[in-house]
Design an enzyme around this catalytic site. Structure first.
Site, PDB file in Angstrom:
ATOM      1  N   SER A  77       0.728  -1.227   0.098  1.00 48.61           N
ATOM      2  CA  SER A  77      -0.148   0.083  -0.030  1.00 48.61           C
ATOM      3  C   SER A  77       0.982   1.195  -0.047  1.00 48.61           C
ATOM      4  CB  SER A  77      -0.929  -0.161   1.267  1.00 48.61           C
ATOM      5  OG  SER A  77      -1.857  -0.952   0.893  1.00 48.61           O
ATOM      6  N   LYS A  80       0.304   3.361  -3.020  1.00 48.35           N
ATOM      7  CA  LYS A  80      -0.790   4.298  -3.302  1.00 48.35           C
ATOM      8  C   LYS A  80      -0.516   5.836  -3.307  1.00 48.35           C
ATOM      9  CE  LYS A  80      -3.636   0.822  -0.795  1.00 48.35           C
ATOM     10  NZ  LYS A  80      -4.391   0.541   0.247  1.00 48.35           N
ATOM     11  N   TYR A 201      -3.123  -3.393 -10.510  1.00 46.86           N
ATOM     12  CA  TYR A 201      -2.950  -3.204  -9.022  1.00 46.86           C
ATOM     13  C   TYR A 201      -2.163  -4.143  -8.383  1.00 46.86           C
ATOM     14  CZ  TYR A 201      -4.497  -2.264  -4.213  1.00 46.86           C
ATOM     15  OH  TYR A 201      -4.601  -1.998  -2.949  1.00 46.86           O
ATOM     16  N   TYR A 253      -4.695   4.662   7.501  1.00 49.93           N
ATOM     17  CA  TYR A 253      -5.977   4.002   7.690  1.00 49.93           C
ATOM     18  C   TYR A 253      -6.840   4.653   8.910  1.00 49.93           C
ATOM     19  CZ  TYR A 253      -3.500   1.136   4.183  1.00 49.93           C
ATOM     20  OH  TYR A 253      -2.725   0.607   3.349  1.00 49.93           O
ATOM     21  N   VAL A 271       1.336  -3.535   4.002  1.00 50.65           N
ATOM     22  CA  VAL A 271       1.489  -4.630   4.976  1.00 50.65           C
ATOM     23  C   VAL A 271       2.454  -5.588   4.790  1.00 50.65           C
ATOM     24  CG1 VAL A 271      -1.202  -4.840   5.138  1.00 50.65           C
ATOM     25  CG2 VAL A 271      -0.006  -5.958   3.308  1.00 50.65           C
TER      26      VAL A 271
END
Length: 376
Positions: A77, A80, A201, A253, A271
């Site tokens: 992530s 992103k 992705y 998050y 992660v």
């Protein structure tokens, strides 16, 4: 023959203060074994939980490293924010902002939920990131992933590879992301084939980086899109500032509020065990430690960021400079556009006060934890 203790201490003290600080963080936090390695993607579960590396890059191109900073891991992530910036520069803010929101969701990163307009809440959650990949796919077609990989390589200052095993593992277990993809397609956020977008992705998340790479990538964000090592303008300042804004509110998050309260530095986690933090006009930090907390953030990585922010007083909302000291002059200017006439008419016209401010760059150099001198 081992060096005497006094010699070892002398060598340690000869290191730059910032490197000594990172050494101390490494020694203090290495014994922490809290958290667990992510295993919902089976290949990620093979990571060595003892790995721990810290990199820090300054805006003049110096990179400080301790621990396992050369160990490759998948970006996950942390890709992103960079793909969001790429989408802004590639398709324009109007197109991107019409498809993806910028509000915190308060939900876990993989929540299958959209906002009231049936758009992703922000580009830092999976729904928003998949929408970003979809926008790039819309613009570049089958070349979308290569376009993303090259862009991330410019942020890192080197060519980046892909962990094919992690990609295959993510694809095989990615049904939740497929559900998100079809939800986006149903609401016309995705225009292209869902499977094609998700392939982009999944591959994007499997790009390999190191703690050193992520420090340089973070420093590029902190440096208005200029890679401090290569000197390349990777993205526009507009795209960078908007990316940092969303990282501030949503990068961690459902821990984002706690993060900005306690650490106060725009950041993004993955992660795979990485965390990158970018303090505008100051520095970029990258860390790697695979054990994660319940929010999916690296336990040791969070502690490093907390220590850095606290030790150097880097909270972005706790700036100690006084704006009053930056005001260098007050001018009374008449409304007449002519400079000569303005001088004669200033006493007869309603005054308009204009304050000019000194640049804060000299302050930033002086207050920076990596600075060795202060230039006025």
């Amino acid at each position: 023959m081992k060096p005497a203790a006094s010699e070892s201490a002398g060598w340690a003290n000869s290191k730059p203060p910032l490197l000594r600080f990172l050494d101390r963080c490494y020694l203090d936090f290495s014994p922490d074994t809290a958290g667990a390695v992510a295993d919902y993607i089976p290949e990620l579960g093979k990571a060595d939980p003892e790995h721990f590396g810290i990199g820090l890059a300054t805006l003049d191109g110096h990179v400080y490293e301790v621990g396992d900073t050369k160990i490759p891991f998948t970006i996950q992530s942390m890709s992103k924010p960079f793909v969001f910036a790429l989408a802004l520069d590639t398709l324009g803010a109007g197109r991107v902002e019409s498809a993806i929101g910028v509000e915190p969701s308060g939900d876990p990163f993989n929540s299958i939920r959209l906002n009231a307009e049936n758009h992703p809440f922000n580009p830092m959650v999976n729904a928003g990131a998949i929408a970003c990949s979809g926008l790039i796919h819309e613009a570049k077609g089958s070349a979308a992933f290569e376009y993303i990989r090259q862009a991330l390589g410019r942020f890192a200052g080197r060519e980046l590879g892909v962990d094919e095993a992690v990609y295959a593992s993510e694809s095989a277990t990615g049904d939740r992301n497929r559900a998100i993809g079809y939800l986006l397609r149903t609401n016309a956020v995705l225009k292209d084939n869902v499977a094609s977008v998700l392939e982009v992705y999944f591959r994007q998340c499997a790009i390999l980086v190191t703690a050193r790479d992520t420090a340089i990538m973070a420093a590029t964000l902190a440096n208005r899109g200029v890679n401090p090592v290569t000197g390349e303008q990777v993205m526009t300042p507009y795209a960078i500032s908007r990316t940092l804004s969303v990282m501030t509110s949503s990068g961690m998050y459902d821990y984002a509020g706690e993060w900005i309260y306690r650490v106060g530095i725009p950041a993004k986690s993955g992660v795979g065990g990485g965390i990158l933090a970018a303090l505008p006009a100051r520095l970029g930090l990258g860390s790697y430690s695979p054990r994660l907390d319940k929010h999916g953030n690296s336990v040791r990585g969070i502690k490093v960021c907390e220590a850095l922010s606290s030790h150097y007083d880097l909270h972005m909302l706790n700036r100690s400079d006084d704006a009053r000291n930056s005001i260098i002059a007050d001018y009374t200017i008449a409304k007449n556009p002519s400079r000569r006439a303005a001088g004669r008419a200033s006493r007869r016209s309603s005054p308009r006060i204009i304050r000019t401010f000194a640049s804060s760059n000299s302050w930033a150099r002086c207050r920076s934890p990596t600075s060795t001198m202060c230039r006025g």
